[in-house]
Motif scaffolding. Structure first.
Motif, PDB file in Angstrom:
ATOM      1  N   ALA A  25       1.017  -1.165   0.057  1.00 15.09           N
ATOM      2  CA  ALA A  25      -0.011  -0.141   0.055  1.00 15.09           C
ATOM      3  C   ALA A  25       0.839   1.181  -0.039  1.00 15.09           C
ATOM      4  O   ALA A  25       0.357   2.227  -0.921  1.00 15.09           O
ATOM      5  N   VAL A  81     -10.042   0.459   1.239  1.00 15.85           N
ATOM      6  CA  VAL A  81      -8.757   0.797   0.352  1.00 15.85           C
ATOM      7  C   VAL A  81      -8.873   2.213  -0.083  1.00 15.85           C
ATOM      8  O   VAL A  81      -7.943   3.179  -0.177  1.00 15.85           O
ATOM      9  N   THR A  84      -8.004   5.180   2.218  1.00 16.34           N
ATOM     10  CA  THR A  84      -6.468   5.013   2.725  1.00 16.34           C
ATOM     11  C   THR A  84      -5.862   5.465   1.563  1.00 16.34           C
ATOM     12  O   THR A  84      -4.647   6.193   1.729  1.00 16.34           O
ATOM     13  N   ALA A 156      -4.457   4.273   9.308  1.00 15.92           N
ATOM     14  CA  ALA A 156      -5.595   4.196   8.509  1.00 15.92           C
ATOM     15  C   ALA A 156      -6.443   2.987   8.761  1.00 15.92           C
ATOM     16  O   ALA A 156      -7.523   2.577   8.117  1.00 15.92           O
ATOM     17  N   GLY A 161      -8.144   0.282   6.617  1.00 20.81           N
ATOM     18  CA  GLY A 161      -7.608   0.117   5.518  1.00 20.81           C
ATOM     19  C   GLY A 161      -6.610  -1.022   5.605  1.00 20.81           C
ATOM     20  O   GLY A 161      -6.442  -1.822   6.900  1.00 20.81           O
TER      21      GLY A 161
END
Length: 215
Positions: A25, A81, A84, A156, A161
């Motif tokens: 990420a 997601v 985030t 997050a 997240g």
């Protein structure tokens, strides 16, 4: 310490997955922030007013607490997601934008004038001369943004997240249970270790991609 080792040994597979998701990420958001940040830097570095405005706007983002920004994004984008990625990308912009402007602005005008004198157009001067000379500064901005993003991604978890933040939040929410502290500490220590590994990778990238004359 025994409790921590027991927790790690019992959750090895999950820790590996969470670690991968955390790093993945961060890298993906950083690449997105780099494309945006370098693009903005290229557009404004010749304009003092534009440079100041771009730096001020990206600086303003950092003044917004991460919890608050995620809280504002959740009603619009939902959990998971999307909020985030948006939050992490926005928080990563300032070092990249600022270092791109500084790096490009520091290129000696005599070098670019000489390049134009031998027939290079504006695009070739930018890509072959200016960006190459500014690369160490841009890479430093990416390096700083990566370290920031590693920590911010943990927060997050508030928005569901991905990554190791879920481990920390889960541990903190169960304070008093035997596994709560080992769980939170494991998540924290893994984030620090992964951040140091990524920082070392940046050092290697810098040495491989920067010529000795401009290090």
């Amino acid at each position: 310490m025994n409790d921590i080792w027991d927790f790690i040994s019992n959750r090895r597979s999950q820790l590996a997955v969470d670690s991968y998701l955390h790093v993945s990420a961060v890298i993906q958001c950083l690449l997105l922030a780099t494309v945006i940040g370098v693009g903005v830097g290229i557009l404004v570095y010749r304009s003092p007013a534009g440079s100041s405005l771009a730096t001020a706007l990206s600086s303003t983002i950092l003044t917004v607490p991460s919890f608050a920004l995620l809280g504002l994004l959740i009603p619009i984008l939902g959990l998971g997601v999307p909020p985030t990625v948006i939050a992490l990308t926005l928080y990563s912009l300032l070092p990249i934008v600022r270092n791109t402007i500084v790096g490009l602005g520091a290129v000696d005008p005599a070098i670019t004038d000489a390049a134009r004198g031998i027939g290079m157009n504006r695009f070739r001067v930018l890509t072959r001369i200016e960006l190459r000379l500014a690369w160490p500064s841009i890479l430093t901005g990416m390096r700083v943004s990566t370290q920031m993003a590693m920590g911010i991604l943990a927060i997050a978890a508030y928005a569901k997240g991905p990554g190791l933040g879920n481990l920390i939040f889960s541990g903190l929410s169960r304070v008093g249970s035997p596994s709560a502290v080992p769980q939170a500490l494991t998540g924290t220590v893994l984030i620090v270790i992964l951040a140091l590994i990524l920082d070392g990778i940046y050092v290697v990238i810098g040495r491989l991609t920067t010529s000795k004359g401009i290090r």
